[in-house]
Structures are given as C-alpha cells and as structure tokens.
Design a protein around this motif. Structure first.
Motif, PDB file in Angstrom:
ATOM      1  N   SER A 193      11.847  -3.859   7.443  1.00 58.27           N
ATOM      2  CA  SER A 193      12.691  -2.683   7.614  1.00 58.27           C
ATOM      3  C   SER A 193      11.866  -1.570   8.246  1.00 58.27           C
ATOM      4  N   ASP A 194      12.521  -0.499   8.561  1.00 57.08           N
ATOM      5  CA  ASP A 194      11.817   0.635   9.164  1.00 57.08           C
ATOM      6  C   ASP A 194      10.962   1.389   8.155  1.00 57.08           C
ATOM      7  N   ALA A 195      11.137   1.094   6.850  1.00 56.61           N
ATOM      8  CA  ALA A 195      10.467   1.858   5.816  1.00 56.61           C
ATOM      9  C   ALA A 195       8.975   1.560   5.716  1.00 56.61           C
ATOM     10  N   LEU A 196       8.551   0.375   6.057  1.00 57.75           N
ATOM     11  CA  LEU A 196       7.164  -0.021   5.869  1.00 57.75           C
ATOM     12  C   LEU A 196       6.722  -0.873   7.045  1.00 57.75           C
ATOM     13  N   THR A 197       5.515  -0.639   7.510  1.00 58.40           N
ATOM     14  CA  THR A 197       4.993  -1.428   8.615  1.00 58.40           C
ATOM     15  C   THR A 197       3.920  -2.374   8.094  1.00 58.40           C
ATOM     16  N   VAL A 198       3.599  -3.365   8.896  1.00 54.97           N
ATOM     17  CA  VAL A 198       2.534  -4.303   8.543  1.00 54.97           C
ATOM     18  C   VAL A 198       1.246  -3.538   8.297  1.00 54.97           C
ATOM     19  N   ARG A 199       0.978  -2.561   9.105  1.00 54.01           N
ATOM     20  CA  ARG A 199      -0.243  -1.773   8.952  1.00 54.01           C
ATOM     21  C   ARG A 199      -0.281  -1.057   7.603  1.00 54.01           C
ATOM     22  N   ASP A 200       0.896  -0.651   7.089  1.00 54.90           N
ATOM     23  CA  ASP A 200       0.968   0.051   5.809  1.00 54.90           C
ATOM     24  C   ASP A 200       0.716  -0.860   4.613  1.00 54.90           C
ATOM     25  N   PRO A 205      -7.075 -15.518   3.692  1.00 53.99           N
ATOM     26  CA  PRO A 205      -8.299 -14.762   3.932  1.00 53.99           C
ATOM     27  C   PRO A 205      -8.042 -13.289   4.261  1.00 53.99           C
ATOM     28  N   SER A 206      -6.798 -12.957   4.617  1.00 51.27           N
ATOM     29  CA  SER A 206      -6.502 -11.576   4.992  1.00 51.27           C
ATOM     30  C   SER A 206      -5.008 -11.309   4.839  1.00 51.27           C
ATOM     31  N   LYS A 207      -4.672 -10.046   4.869  1.00 53.56           N
ATOM     32  CA  LYS A 207      -3.273  -9.630   4.824  1.00 53.56           C
ATOM     33  C   LYS A 207      -2.521 -10.216   6.011  1.00 53.56           C
ATOM     34  N   THR A 208      -3.128 -10.189   7.175  1.00 52.45           N
ATOM     35  CA  THR A 208      -2.469 -10.703   8.378  1.00 52.45           C
ATOM     36  C   THR A 208      -2.182 -12.196   8.240  1.00 52.45           C
ATOM     37  N   ALA A 209      -3.111 -12.961   7.671  1.00 52.31           N
ATOM     38  CA  ALA A 209      -2.895 -14.400   7.468  1.00 52.31           C
ATOM     39  C   ALA A 209      -1.719 -14.646   6.528  1.00 52.31           C
ATOM     40  N   LEU A 210      -1.610 -13.859   5.473  1.00 47.47           N
ATOM     41  CA  LEU A 210      -0.496 -13.983   4.542  1.00 47.47           C
ATOM     42  C   LEU A 210       0.832 -13.693   5.256  1.00 47.47           C
ATOM     43  N   ILE A 211       0.860 -12.655   6.044  1.00 47.86           N
ATOM     44  CA  ILE A 211       2.086 -12.286   6.755  1.00 47.86           C
ATOM     45  C   ILE A 211       2.434 -13.345   7.804  1.00 47.86           C
ATOM     46  N   ALA A 271       6.394  -8.158  16.542  1.00 51.16           N
ATOM     47  CA  ALA A 271       5.735  -7.179  17.415  1.00 51.16           C
ATOM     48  C   ALA A 271       4.548  -6.552  16.687  1.00 51.16           C
ATOM     49  N   GLN A 272       4.729  -6.251  15.413  1.00 50.17           N
ATOM     50  CA  GLN A 272       3.629  -5.691  14.626  1.00 50.17           C
ATOM     51  C   GLN A 272       2.511  -6.705  14.434  1.00 50.17           C
ATOM     52  N   LEU A 273       2.875  -7.957  14.190  1.00 49.84           N
ATOM     53  CA  LEU A 273       1.856  -8.998  14.026  1.00 49.84           C
ATOM     54  C   LEU A 273       1.033  -9.163  15.302  1.00 49.84           C
TER      55      LEU A 273
END
Length: 177
Positions: free
Chosen positions: A9-16, A38-44, A88-90
């Motif tokens: 949603s617009d409320a939270l970004t991957v970076r947040d 190993p990282s937040k990005t890997a989980l996402i 796009a965020q990923l």
C-alpha cells in the motif's frame, strides 16, 4: 504476511521496513528471521515470488500466441496495482545490493525470461512468429514497455493499452503469410 501487504500500500515502503518490525509483526525474534533470510530484501523477494509467479503463469493450454498475449496483459494489469509498486521498490533496493540483485535476477528474471522464451519458441513452431530472431531478444522487446511504464510511472498498465502495444510489437515479429 500482513506487513508486506502494508508495503504494497502507499502507507509503507520497502525502504521503511526493518527486520525488527518484520520480526515483531510475525511474533518471532530477529534471529529467527535471519536464520531463514540473509536480509530484509531477500525476505521480500521470497514473499513477492510466492505471490507473483502464481498470478502471472504462462499458460500451456492455449495456442502459444494467445498464451503470450494473456501473460503480457496479466503482467501489466498486476503491475498497475500494489504489486507493481512493490516490484519497482525491489528493483530500486537491489540497485544498492549486488547480492540481492543477483538473487532477484536468478530467481525471478532469468526464470521468467526463459519461460517466455520457451513460449516464443512455441509461437515460432506454430508459425505465428518469425524464426529469424533470438527468443530472448523478443522477450526483452515485449517486457521493456511494461517495465518502462512501471519504473517511470509513465502511462497506463491496463488491458487495452497493453493489448494495443503488444499488437504493435507483434506485427513486426509475425511471419509473413
């Protein structure tokens, strides 16, 4: 995972997102999260792949050209919403993490490219596309407008627009009858 729905949603970004928040929302420790990813990005990436691949499957029960159209249109439609913002965020996050980019390309892009290249081969075998072009290049030609619109937020990613652009691209790739 509800937290990733928030990221869509617009409320939270991957970076947040943080591992701490993910662990808290999941009711586990950070150590548990890091044991699996190993990282937040890997989980996402894992969460994205679980949902995305199932929703944009390449059909094998249609004529190849119809399956190609259906795949491309469904991809654009899905990218027009929350899932598009997430990918796009990923892609953005992976620009700063070489290991995450390599994993995302290996687990997502290369498999998608190969599946659609196989579909292009079927189109060629069925006589609906020319046989003098590299299927991987055709995949890039077909995917590029969708990713351009997604990453630059430039233009619509709806069924009608995608079908129009796909027809335009495929006209140049068709066999002469």
């Amino acid at each position: 995972m509800d937290l990733l729905d928030d990221a869509r949603s617009d409320a939270l970004t991957v970076r947040d997102l943080s591992i701490e928040r993910i662990a808290r929302e999941a009711g586990v420790s950070k150590t548990t999260i890091y044991r699996w990813w190993p990282s937040k990005t890997a989980l996402i990436i894992d969460t994205f792949l679980d949902n995305h691949i199932a929703r944009t499957a390449v059909c094998n029960d249609l004529p190849a050209i119809d399956a190609l159209r259906e795949h491309m249109v469904s991809l654009a439609e899905i990218y027009s919403g929350h899932e598009g913002r997430l990918i796009a965020q990923l892609v953005g996050e992976c620009q700063f993490q070489a290991e995450a980019m390599a994993e995302f390309k290996e687990r997502f892009w290369f498999q998608r490219r190969d599946a659609v290249a196989d579909l292009i081969d079927r189109c060629v075998a069925e006589g609906s596309l020319r046989d003098d072009l590299d299927p991987a290049e055709i995949v890039e030609i077909l995917y590029a407008p969708i990713y351009f619109r997604l990453l630059w937020s430039e233009g619509a990613l709806d069924r009608a627009t995608t079908e129009h652009r796909l027809t335009f691209a495929l006209d140049g790739l068709r066999t002469a009858n």
